[in-house]
Each structure stands twice: as C-alpha cells, then as structure tokens.
Design a protein around this motif. Structure first.
Motif, mmCIF file in Angstrom:
data_model
loop_
_atom_site.group_PDB
_atom_site.id
_atom_site.type_symbol
_atom_site.label_atom_id
_atom_site.label_comp_id
_atom_site.label_asym_id
_atom_site.label_seq_id
_atom_site.Cartn_x
_atom_site.Cartn_y
_atom_site.Cartn_z
ATOM 1 N N ASN A 16 42.029 16.314 58.258
ATOM 2 C CA ASN A 16 42.350 16.776 59.611
ATOM 3 C C ASN A 16 43.838 16.647 59.933
ATOM 4 N N SER A 17 44.488 15.650 59.346
ATOM 5 C CA SER A 17 45.911 15.421 59.658
ATOM 6 C C SER A 17 46.850 16.056 58.642
ATOM 7 N N GLY A 18 46.286 16.744 57.630
ATOM 8 C CA GLY A 18 47.140 17.398 56.639
ATOM 9 C C GLY A 18 47.658 16.468 55.569
ATOM 10 N N MET A 19 47.093 15.273 55.455
ATOM 11 C CA MET A 19 47.493 14.340 54.406
ATOM 12 C C MET A 19 46.783 14.690 53.097
ATOM 13 N N ARG A 20 47.400 14.350 51.993
ATOM 14 C CA ARG A 20 46.746 14.513 50.696
ATOM 15 C C ARG A 20 45.653 13.451 50.554
ATOM 16 N N LEU A 21 44.604 13.783 49.812
ATOM 17 C CA LEU A 21 43.492 12.839 49.653
ATOM 18 C C LEU A 21 43.870 11.661 48.766
ATOM 19 N N GLN A 22 44.702 11.894 47.754
ATOM 20 C CA GLN A 22 45.220 10.826 46.893
ATOM 21 C C GLN A 22 44.103 9.912 46.368
ATOM 22 N N THR A 23 43.195 10.497 45.627
ATOM 23 C CA THR A 23 42.079 9.729 45.088
ATOM 24 C C THR A 23 42.037 9.845 43.564
ATOM 25 N N ASP A 24 41.994 8.709 42.895
ATOM 26 C CA ASP A 24 42.026 8.679 41.427
ATOM 27 C C ASP A 24 40.867 9.435 40.768
ATOM 28 N N VAL A 68 42.761 5.764 57.641
ATOM 29 C CA VAL A 68 43.329 6.741 56.703
ATOM 30 C C VAL A 68 43.668 6.100 55.363
ATOM 31 N N PHE A 69 43.372 4.802 55.227
ATOM 32 C CA PHE A 69 43.621 4.090 53.976
ATOM 33 C C PHE A 69 42.425 3.201 53.639
ATOM 34 N N PHE A 70 42.229 2.951 52.354
ATOM 35 C CA PHE A 70 41.307 1.896 51.928
ATOM 36 C C PHE A 70 41.688 1.444 50.531
ATOM 37 N N VAL A 71 41.343 0.193 50.229
ATOM 38 C CA VAL A 71 41.622 -0.385 48.920
ATOM 39 C C VAL A 71 40.534 -1.409 48.638
ATOM 40 N N ALA A 72 40.320 -1.720 47.366
ATOM 41 C CA ALA A 72 39.307 -2.709 46.994
ATOM 42 C C ALA A 72 39.603 -4.042 47.660
ATOM 43 N N ASP A 73 38.520 -4.759 48.015
ATOM 44 C CA ASP A 73 38.704 -6.041 48.708
ATOM 45 C C ASP A 73 38.272 -7.233 47.870
ATOM 46 N N GLY A 74 37.873 -7.001 46.623
ATOM 47 C CA GLY A 74 37.501 -8.102 45.744
ATOM 48 C C GLY A 74 36.047 -8.473 45.773
ATOM 49 N N ALA A 84 42.071 0.574 56.611
ATOM 50 C CA ALA A 84 43.235 0.377 57.480
ATOM 51 C C ALA A 84 43.585 1.679 58.189
ATOM 52 N N GLU A 85 44.167 1.519 59.405
ATOM 53 C CA GLU A 85 44.607 2.675 60.189
ATOM 54 C C GLU A 85 46.086 2.964 59.985
ATOM 55 N N THR A 86 46.843 1.930 59.623
ATOM 56 C CA THR A 86 48.294 2.116 59.468
ATOM 57 C C THR A 86 48.719 1.725 58.059
ATOM 58 N N ALA A 89 34.022 8.232 53.887
ATOM 59 C CA ALA A 89 34.046 9.640 54.301
ATOM 60 C C ALA A 89 35.020 9.843 55.454
ATOM 61 N N SER A 90 35.039 8.894 56.380
ATOM 62 C CA SER A 90 35.931 9.048 57.541
ATOM 63 C C SER A 90 37.396 9.059 57.128
ATOM 64 N N VAL A 91 37.746 8.290 56.100
ATOM 65 C CA VAL A 91 39.128 8.281 55.616
ATOM 66 C C VAL A 91 39.521 9.669 55.125
ATOM 67 N N PHE A 92 38.665 10.272 54.316
ATOM 68 C CA PHE A 92 38.996 11.589 53.765
ATOM 69 C C PHE A 92 38.981 12.676 54.845
#
Length: 386
Positions: free
Chosen positions: A278-286, A348-354, A361-363, A270-273
């Motif tokens: 808040n920063s005007g980024m696209r959500l970019q979620t499949d 602002v990022f996340f990906v599967a970790d296996g 990630a923040e950057t 939730a914090s990522v989205f």
C-alpha cells in the motif's frame, strides 16, 4: 385319566413356553449387554469370510460369550450376509450388537497397518505404523525414503498386500509443485506419472490413497481443494486490499507461508506485506529470491549471496516493486485466509525473535532494535553450539 394326561400336557407346554421365552430374553440380554472383552483388540475379517468364522475368532479372543448367540443375532438383524473385509478395532466391553455393527458397517479399516507418505519442504518420507489396540495409538515400525535407491524395508514389503493396510499422502504447507510431483512419481502404490503443475495451485493436506490409483487423480484432488479454498477466501476478503485478483492473493499467501510456520502470526506477517504494498515499499523477502534461484526444485542449502540480493530478477523483491510473477510454494488455508484478511496493523518490519516467531515493528528504529536483539541471540546460540 385322559383328562389328567391332557391337563399335565398343557402344564408342560405352558412351562416349556415360559422356559423358551426366558431363553429368548436371556439371549437378547447377552447380545445387547456389555461384553467380556477386557482390552481392545484388532479383529481381522478376511475377504470371503463367514459369520461363523468371525464368531469363532471373537469367542477365541474372549470378545463374546457365545458364537451361537452372535450368529442368531446376526440372522435376526438380517446382517449375516453383510460382513465386510478389513481389520476393525473392537473396543473394551463391546456388546455383540456393537461388534456386529462394526464388522458389517463397512468403510475403511479402523485397525491394522497404516502407511503414511509425507511430502515435506525438505524431504519425502514414508512411515509404516501399526495401531496398538490398547492405547488406540499408531506406533511407528519403519521409516524410509520411497525415492531412495536403497531396498525398501521388509516391514513395508510385508504389508503392501494386506487387506487392512491403509495408505495416506500428507503434503506439508509450503511445499512446491515440483516437490509434490516428484514425490508422487516416486510412490510405487500409484500408477502413471505427472508433470509439474503450476506453482501454488495444490492444496496441502491429507489425502487417502488406494493402491493402483492414478497419480494424476491425486493432483486433481489437490487442485480442486485449493480452488475451493481460494474462492471462499476471496469471496470473504477484506476491502481495500492492494491485490486485484485471486491469483495475486495466492502469490501473497505463498510468501506468507514461507515466512512463518506459526499459524497465529500469519495475519500479522500478512499485514506487513499489505502495508508495504500500500505504501509502495519493496517486499524485501528472502524466500522469493531463493525461489528465483531454485525454481522450487529443492532447497537452496546455503545463505543468500549479496550478488543474488542485488540481481534484477522477477523474483528478487529487494529489487522489484510489488509481487513476484507466480506463487513461490503451495500455501495452506491459514496463509490464504491471512492474505485475504490480514490483521489491521501499522507494521512494516519483522525479524526473528529467537522463539520460532517474529518481532514486529512500525518504525525503522524499532526494527533495528529488534534486529540487534536477534543478532545477540544468534551469537549466543553459536557460542553455545546450538
């Protein structure tokens, strides 16, 4: 002589009274003390059953020492006419007093057969389960698809009319309203048909089902439950959220629901989205893109194409800014609460970790490193045939 006779009669009377009192005390102790049952049993009380029949069944199964004392205890407690039909679990060592309470208290059967209809993200499934009194655990005896054209299994057909058969509907978090409505319309224990409700307004969870009840009644229960959850979460929401209404919270919660099945990391997702909004980024979620393609009617069953990721649709969050126009599934309480009270992070990022979870990630650099690790895990899994 008459004096001796009177004296002896009085003596016998006193002795008789003492004996009677002793019998009463003994009977009361028999009624309240732990019983002889060595292992738990399922006691079936038929509709129109009698206390004499129940006491005979209990004695035959070794649960009580005396049917007479059991019936006298029922009369004394004024419960002889309160017998309830059903199938009840009688625990090991239960006293007659405890058993009497079990068969006169009423409520749902605590023993016997349970039919569970599970509405999942990928399928509708029914399970016929029998309670094992010894372990107090349900053992599955049949599994089938209620919506299939194939004949229903005999294990299900044979228990549909039994008085101790209980029914339950279990709706998984993240199912769509189309999936739920389609499932309800396929269940032979329900009456009537329902149209597809608005997306997101049905609360996942477990709902008791009575044969012959209206399918629309179950939909109404789910709507009321979801409304209550949403109102409570919205009333306790964090300040400065980038969402303005409970309806927007529901949309965000549905995206969180589809992105992770791990309750503990939903606040981080939730914090990522929230940070992106808040920063005007696209959500970019499949999951939003997939919903735009399927409209919630089943699963896509394949990967997304590049053309679909570039297409300008209301649900393509790789193209649009902000939230899609509607929820994309029915979120559970944990996702709704995460949407209204996200974790305080700079992610602002996340990906599967296996492991089934995600690496955050923040950057972009950190994210790219996490993606590289995930690609390596994917390649290893493919090479090993997992």
């Amino acid at each position: 002589m008459w004096r001796n006779i009177a004296s002896n009669a009085l003596t016998f009377l006193i002795i008789g009274l003492f004996l009677a009192a002793g019998v009463v005390v003994w009977g009361a102790r028999q009624f309240r003390d732990p019983g002889p049952l060595a292992a738990a049993i399922c006691l079936q009380v038929p509709s129109g059953g009698t206390m004499r029949g129940v006491s005979s069944d209990l004695a035959g199964q070794g649960a009580i020492t005396s049917g007479t004392i059991f019936r006298i205890g029922a009369d004394y407690a004024d419960l002889s006419g309160q017998l309830k039909a059903g199938s009840f679990l009688v625990p090991e060592g239960a006293s007659m007093e405890e058993i009497l309470g079990i068969v006169t208290r009423g409520g749902q059967s605590t023993c016997g057969t349970e039919v569970v209809f599970r509405v999942g993200v990928n399928a509708l499934q029914a399970e016929v389960r029998e309670l094992d009194p010894a372990t107090e655990r349900f053992e599955e005896v049949a599994e089938f698809d209620p919506a299939s054209d194939e004949a229903l299994p005999e294990e299900y057909l044979s228990v549909r009319e039994a008085i101790d058969t209980r029914y339950r509907l279990v709706v998984a978090e993240g199912t769509t309203s189309w999936q739920i409505a389609t499932a309800l319309n396929a269940l032979d224990v329900l009456e009537g048909e329902v149209a597809v409700p608005d997306e997101g307004i049905l609360a996942p969870g477990s709902y008791p089902v009575e044969p012959g009840m209206q399918a629309g009644g179950l939909i109404a229960q789910m709507e009321d439950a979801q409304q209550a959850i949403l109102q409570e979460a919205w009333a306790n929401r964090a300040s400065d959220l980038p969402i303005q209404t409970p309806e927007e919270a529901l949309v965000l919660a549905s995206i969180i629901e589809k992105e992770t099945g791990i309750a503990e990391e939903r606040p981080e997702v939730a914090s990522v989205f929230v940070n992106r909004l808040n920063s005007g980024m696209r959500l970019q979620t499949d999951p939003t893109v997939i919903y735009g393609i399927t409209e919630g009617e089943g699963v896509l069953g394949r990967g997304l194409r590049q053309s679909e990721l570039r297409a300008a649709t209301p649900y393509n969050t790789y193209v649009i800014l902000g939230l899609p126009p509607t929820p994309i599934a029915n979120p559970g309480r944990a996702s709704i609460e995460a949407a209204t009270n996200p974790a305080q992070t700079d992610y602002v990022f996340f990906v599967a970790d296996g492991t089934g979870g995600h690496a955050f990630a923040e950057t972009l650099q950190e994210h790219n490193e996490n993606v590289a690790r995930w690609r390596a895990i994917e390649a290893e899994q493919q090479s090993s045939g997992e």
